[in-house]
Design an enzyme around this catalytic site. Structure first.
Site, PDB file in Angstrom:
ATOM      1  N   TYR A   1       0.828  -1.210   0.000  1.00 37.45           N
ATOM      2  CA  TYR A   1       0.000   0.000   0.000  1.00 37.45           C
ATOM      3  C   TYR A   1       0.862   1.260   0.000  1.00 37.45           C
ATOM      4  CZ  TYR A   1      -4.727  -1.825   0.879  1.00 37.45           C
ATOM      5  OH  TYR A   1      -5.954  -2.422   0.767  1.00 37.45           O
TER       6      TYR A   1
ATOM      7  N   LYS B   1       2.711 -15.378   2.351  1.00 41.39           N
ATOM      8  CA  LYS B   1       2.985 -16.093   1.095  1.00 41.39           C
ATOM      9  C   LYS B   1       4.488 -16.371   1.081  1.00 41.39           C
ATOM     10  CE  LYS B   1       1.632 -17.711  -2.918  1.00 41.39           C
ATOM     11  NZ  LYS B   1       0.700 -18.824  -3.090  1.00 41.39           N
TER      12      LYS B   1
ATOM     13  N   ASP C   1      -3.342 -18.103   0.092  1.00 41.93           N
ATOM     14  CA  ASP C   1      -4.314 -18.771  -0.795  1.00 41.93           C
ATOM     15  C   ASP C   1      -5.041 -19.876  -0.036  1.00 41.93           C
ATOM     16  OD1 ASP C   1      -1.856 -20.069  -0.690  1.00 41.93           O
ATOM     17  OD2 ASP C   1      -1.794 -20.586  -2.822  1.00 41.93           O
TER      18      ASP C   1
ATOM     19  N   ASP D   1      -6.568  -6.972   4.031  1.00 42.60           N
ATOM     20  CA  ASP D   1      -7.687  -6.296   3.365  1.00 42.60           C
ATOM     21  C   ASP D   1      -8.588  -7.334   2.702  1.00 42.60           C
ATOM     22  OD1 ASP D   1      -9.146  -4.073   2.301  1.00 42.60           O
ATOM     23  OD2 ASP D   1      -8.166  -4.439   0.368  1.00 42.60           O
TER      24      ASP D   1
ATOM     25  N   ASP E   1     -12.568  -8.869   4.091  1.00 45.55           N
ATOM     26  CA  ASP E   1     -13.827  -8.799   3.327  1.00 45.55           C
ATOM     27  C   ASP E   1     -14.398 -10.204   3.149  1.00 45.55           C
ATOM     28  OD1 ASP E   1     -13.545  -6.025   2.937  1.00 45.55           O
ATOM     29  OD2 ASP E   1     -14.339  -6.158   0.892  1.00 45.55           O
TER      30      ASP E   1
HETATM   31  C1  IPM Z   1     -10.428  -0.889   3.965  1.00 42.07           C
HETATM   32  C2  IPM Z   1     -10.621  -0.252   2.624  1.00 42.07           C
HETATM   33  C3  IPM Z   1      -9.416   0.601   2.306  1.00 42.07           C
HETATM   34  C4  IPM Z   1      -8.208  -0.304   2.245  1.00 42.07           C
HETATM   35  C5  IPM Z   1      -9.531   1.441   1.022  1.00 42.07           C
HETATM   36  C6  IPM Z   1     -10.763   2.306   1.012  1.00 42.07           C
HETATM   37  C7  IPM Z   1      -8.300   2.262   0.774  1.00 42.07           C
HETATM   38  O1  IPM Z   1     -10.855  -1.204   1.647  1.00 42.07           O
HETATM   39  O2  IPM Z   1     -10.336  -0.150   4.964  1.00 42.07           O
HETATM   40  O3  IPM Z   1     -10.396  -2.116   4.046  1.00 42.07           O
HETATM   41  O4  IPM Z   1      -7.927  -0.929   1.218  1.00 42.07           O
HETATM   42  O5  IPM Z   1      -7.530  -0.418   3.275  1.00 42.07           O
HETATM   43 MN    MN Z   2     -10.985  -3.245   2.398  1.00 43.68          MN
END
Ligand code: IPM
Ligand code: MN
Length: 372
Positions: free
Chosen positions: A142, A189, A221, A245, A249
């Protein structure tokens, strides 16, 4: 307790969910005799519109002079579809994390009993899941150097980590595991990436300091697959920025909605609390955004200041709302008229009258409630 809280509602559904968290914090302040002072500042696309800067200096200054930050969401489709845009809303959030040194992003993932059937995964797979993800937040790909060749045909993003960056979040993860089920899983990884091999080395060296904690390793993975096959095997997951990240999700599917997942971003000096979901532009202003992630982020804020009873009351209110189907449409198959703000009203009302809520529930059926 007196707390100055910087409020950065941001874009899309950010403002509507954040105002529910504030509503709930105000109810807590009243019940427990605290003083919470809220000051708002722009960040993200809205700040670009207003000040041509996704993180204006005045917003950063407010954060630095506050005890904690409540963050909404960031992002706007006009930037997503324009790869050439030099100024982007996300830069605001990334700069905020970096400037405030918020290196540890804690993302709890829990399967609520009342929501087991809402998950697309089978009940017996998700039931009992309780994971704490520790995602490194200020390093890795990042923040590494980014390059685009002059002809625009070649690009690179550097992924870099130092021992120090790994150690400080790993220590936090180990300590948390000691008060939980005593297991840390490092997701990396290491079969391919040099940075991952450094993570393994550093984390393995630290492990003997926490003899009661078991450390194990998974390639990312495989971890992605295990998260869906058998999420109960995880206690604390420790991982770098990008893997965290993606994995978080994915983990949100377990709870039945990404609208439930809260997070705390912690550093040595500052602390920010934000839902893990994005700005959900399609839902903006429709009253359908789930405010629970933002409300639970407010509970994490209270825990950070050791206001555990207060945080617990918020969580009980959230569980009650889920149980009674006082939820937004992402989770609701019973009522079709429960808006973002009504969920906030219900939870704030529960905090003021914890024993009275069943009466309100009856009123929902009768359509008489002043609350719902
Ligand atoms: C999160 C979001 C952020 C990230 C984005 C909006 C930059 O997806 O907080 O998980 O990737 O960290
Ligand atoms: Mn995110």
């Amino acid at each position: 307790m007196k707390l100055n809280i910087a409020v950065l509602p941001g874009d899309g559904i950010g403002p509507e969910v954040t105002s529910q968290a504030i509503k709930v914090l105000k109810a807590i302040a009243l019940e427990f005799n605290h003083t919470f002072l809220f000051k708002e500042a722009p960040v993200g696309a809205i700040a670009i519109d207003e000040k041509n800067n996704p993180l204006p200096d005045s917003t950063l200054d407010l954060c630095k002079s506050s005890d904690a930050i409540l963050f909404g969401a960031i992002g706007h489709p006009k930037y997503d579809n324009d790869p050439s845009a030099k100024i982007r809303p996300e830069q605001g959030l990334l700069k905020l994390r970096k400037e405030l040194g918020l290196y540890a992003n804690v993302r709890p993932v829990k399967a609520y009993d009342t929501l087991l059937d809402k998950s697309p995964l089978k009940r017996e797979i998700v039931s009992g899941t309780d994971i704490s993800i520790y995602r490194e937040l200020t390093g890795g790909i990042y923040f590494g150097e980014k390059q685009l060749s002059d002809d625009g045909d070649t690009a690179s993003d550097l992924c870099e980590y130092s021992r120090y960056e790994i150690e400080r979040i790993a220590q936090m993860a180990f300590k948390t595991a000691q008060s939980r089920r005593k297991k840390v899983t490092l997701v990396d990884k290491a079969n391919v990436l040099e940075t991952s091999r450094l993570w393994r080395k550093v984390v393995t060296e630290l492990a003997p300091n926490y003899p009661d904690v078991t450390l194990d390793f998974l390639f990312v993975d495989n971890a992605a697959m295990q998260m869906i096959l058998n999420p109960k095997q995880f206690d604390v997951i420790l991982t770098e920025n990008l893997f965290g990240d993606v994995i978080s999700d994915e983990a949100s599917v377990i709870g039945g909605s990404i609208g439930l997942l809260a997070s705390a971003s912690l550093g040595d000096r500052y602390a920010m609390f934000e839902p893990i979901h994005g700005s959900y532009p399609q839902a903006t202003g429709k009253g359908i955004a789930n405010p629970v992630a933002s409300i639970l982020s407010a509970a994490m804020l209270l825990e950070h200041f050791e206001l555990f009873d207060e945080a617990e009351l918020i969580k009980t209110g959230v569980e009650k709302s889920l149980k009674l189907n006082i939820t937004t449409p992402d989770l609701n198959s019973v009522y079709d008229n429960i808006t973002t703000s009504k969920v906030g009203d219900f939870i704030a009302d529960f905090i003021s009258n914890p024993n009275d809520t069943n009466i309100n529930f009856n009123n929902i059926h009768l359509g008489q409630s002043t609350i719902i």
